[in-house]
Motif scaffolding. Structure first.
Motif, PDB file in Angstrom:
ATOM      1  N   CYS A  84       0.855  -1.183   0.000  1.00  0.00           N
ATOM      2  CA  CYS A  84       0.000   0.000   0.000  1.00  0.00           C
ATOM      3  C   CYS A  84       0.893   1.235   0.000  1.00  0.00           C
ATOM      4  O   CYS A  84       2.102   1.125   0.157  1.00  0.00           O
ATOM      5  CB  CYS A  84      -0.918   0.012   1.231  1.00  0.00           C
ATOM      6  N   TYR A  85       0.287   2.391  -0.191  1.00  0.00           N
ATOM      7  CA  TYR A  85       1.036   3.638  -0.053  1.00  0.00           C
ATOM      8  C   TYR A  85       0.241   4.575   0.840  1.00  0.00           C
ATOM      9  O   TYR A  85      -0.988   4.550   0.861  1.00  0.00           O
ATOM     10  CB  TYR A  85       1.324   4.286  -1.416  1.00  0.00           C
ATOM     11  N   SER A  86       0.949   5.358   1.623  1.00  0.00           N
ATOM     12  CA  SER A  86       0.304   6.282   2.544  1.00  0.00           C
ATOM     13  C   SER A  86      -0.233   7.493   1.794  1.00  0.00           C
ATOM     14  O   SER A  86       0.276   7.857   0.733  1.00  0.00           O
ATOM     15  CB  SER A  86       1.315   6.739   3.599  1.00  0.00           C
ATOM     16  N   VAL A  87      -1.233   8.134   2.367  1.00  0.00           N
ATOM     17  CA  VAL A  87      -1.768   9.352   1.753  1.00  0.00           C
ATOM     18  C   VAL A  87      -0.699  10.449   1.709  1.00  0.00           C
ATOM     19  O   VAL A  87      -0.819  11.382   0.921  1.00  0.00           O
ATOM     20  CB  VAL A  87      -3.029   9.867   2.488  1.00  0.00           C
ATOM     21  N   ARG A  97      -3.355  -2.242  -4.160  1.00  0.00           N
ATOM     22  CA  ARG A  97      -4.023  -1.175  -4.916  1.00  0.00           C
ATOM     23  C   ARG A  97      -4.879  -0.244  -4.060  1.00  0.00           C
ATOM     24  O   ARG A  97      -6.008   0.083  -4.403  1.00  0.00           O
ATOM     25  CB  ARG A  97      -4.872  -1.767  -6.035  1.00  0.00           C
ATOM     26  N   THR A  98      -4.302   0.172  -2.925  1.00  0.00           N
ATOM     27  CA  THR A  98      -5.039   1.081  -2.042  1.00  0.00           C
ATOM     28  C   THR A  98      -4.076   1.861  -1.163  1.00  0.00           C
ATOM     29  O   THR A  98      -2.893   1.523  -1.077  1.00  0.00           O
ATOM     30  CB  THR A  98      -6.045   0.301  -1.165  1.00  0.00           C
ATOM     31  N   VAL A  99      -4.617   2.885  -0.537  1.00  0.00           N
ATOM     32  CA  VAL A  99      -3.823   3.636   0.442  1.00  0.00           C
ATOM     33  C   VAL A  99      -3.793   2.837   1.741  1.00  0.00           C
ATOM     34  O   VAL A  99      -4.735   2.116   2.080  1.00  0.00           O
ATOM     35  CB  VAL A  99      -4.399   5.052   0.686  1.00  0.00           C
ATOM     36  N   CYS A 100      -2.705   2.967   2.463  1.00  0.00           N
ATOM     37  CA  CYS A 100      -2.524   2.220   3.713  1.00  0.00           C
ATOM     38  C   CYS A 100      -3.578   2.569   4.751  1.00  0.00           C
ATOM     39  O   CYS A 100      -3.979   1.717   5.554  1.00  0.00           O
ATOM     40  CB  CYS A 100      -1.140   2.500   4.290  1.00  0.00           C
ATOM     41  N   GLU A 101      -4.025   3.797   4.736  1.00  0.00           N
ATOM     42  CA  GLU A 101      -5.009   4.239   5.722  1.00  0.00           C
ATOM     43  C   GLU A 101      -6.342   3.499   5.599  1.00  0.00           C
ATOM     44  O   GLU A 101      -7.131   3.471   6.549  1.00  0.00           O
ATOM     45  CB  GLU A 101      -5.205   5.751   5.613  1.00  0.00           C
TER      46      GLU A 101
END
Length: 141
Positions: A84-87, A97-101
């Motif tokens: 994931c990737y952070s906002v 395929r999503t934000v970590c949050e």
């Protein structure tokens, strides 16, 4: 004095949704919710162990950033390295395929889906410490 009370009430009202959005599950609640999301019953003891060791069943757990800039999110502590990737980061292609949050939500659906993907690709060894004979989860049903 009245102004101070109004300000305090506004602060509490603004913070209340965040406070209420944080769940701490127990092993049986986790097992039942994962079953509803299609997780095979014979895997539930592993998932309960992982959730306990990684986050103590907290849906909102976020690890400190390590020296490489990596953090882990949610009940299964999913890493922002590949999954994931952070906002706060530039959006990029990641496995889940999503934000970590998204892994910090009350609804553990996104966490379960991504954790299952990790388990399919890396096996249980992606989360050390939950091998061998694990306590049965059958008493939850």
């Amino acid at each position: 004095m009245r102004a101070l009370l109004v300000i305090c009430a506004l602060v509490v009202a603004c913070l209340a949704p965040d406070i209420l959005a944080n769940r701490i599950l127990d092993r049986c609640t986790l097992a039942r919710e994962m079953t509803q999301k299609g997780v095979p019953r014979d895997q539930l003891a592993h998932w309960a162990c992982i959730a306990e060791k990684q986050s103590n069943y907290h849906t909102y757990a976020v690890s400190p950033t390590n020296k490489d800039g990596i953090r882990s999110y949610g009940i299964f502590q999913i890493s922002n390295l590949d999954w994931c990737y952070s906002v706060d980061e530039t959006p990029r292609e990641v496995e889940c395929r999503t934000v970590c949050e998204a892994f910090l939500e009350d609804d553990i659906g996104m966490s379960v889906a991504c954790a299952r993907k990790i388990q399919e690709k890396q096996g249980w060894s992606a989360w050390p410490g939950c091998t061998g004979s694990l306590p049965s989860i059958d008493d939850c049903f």
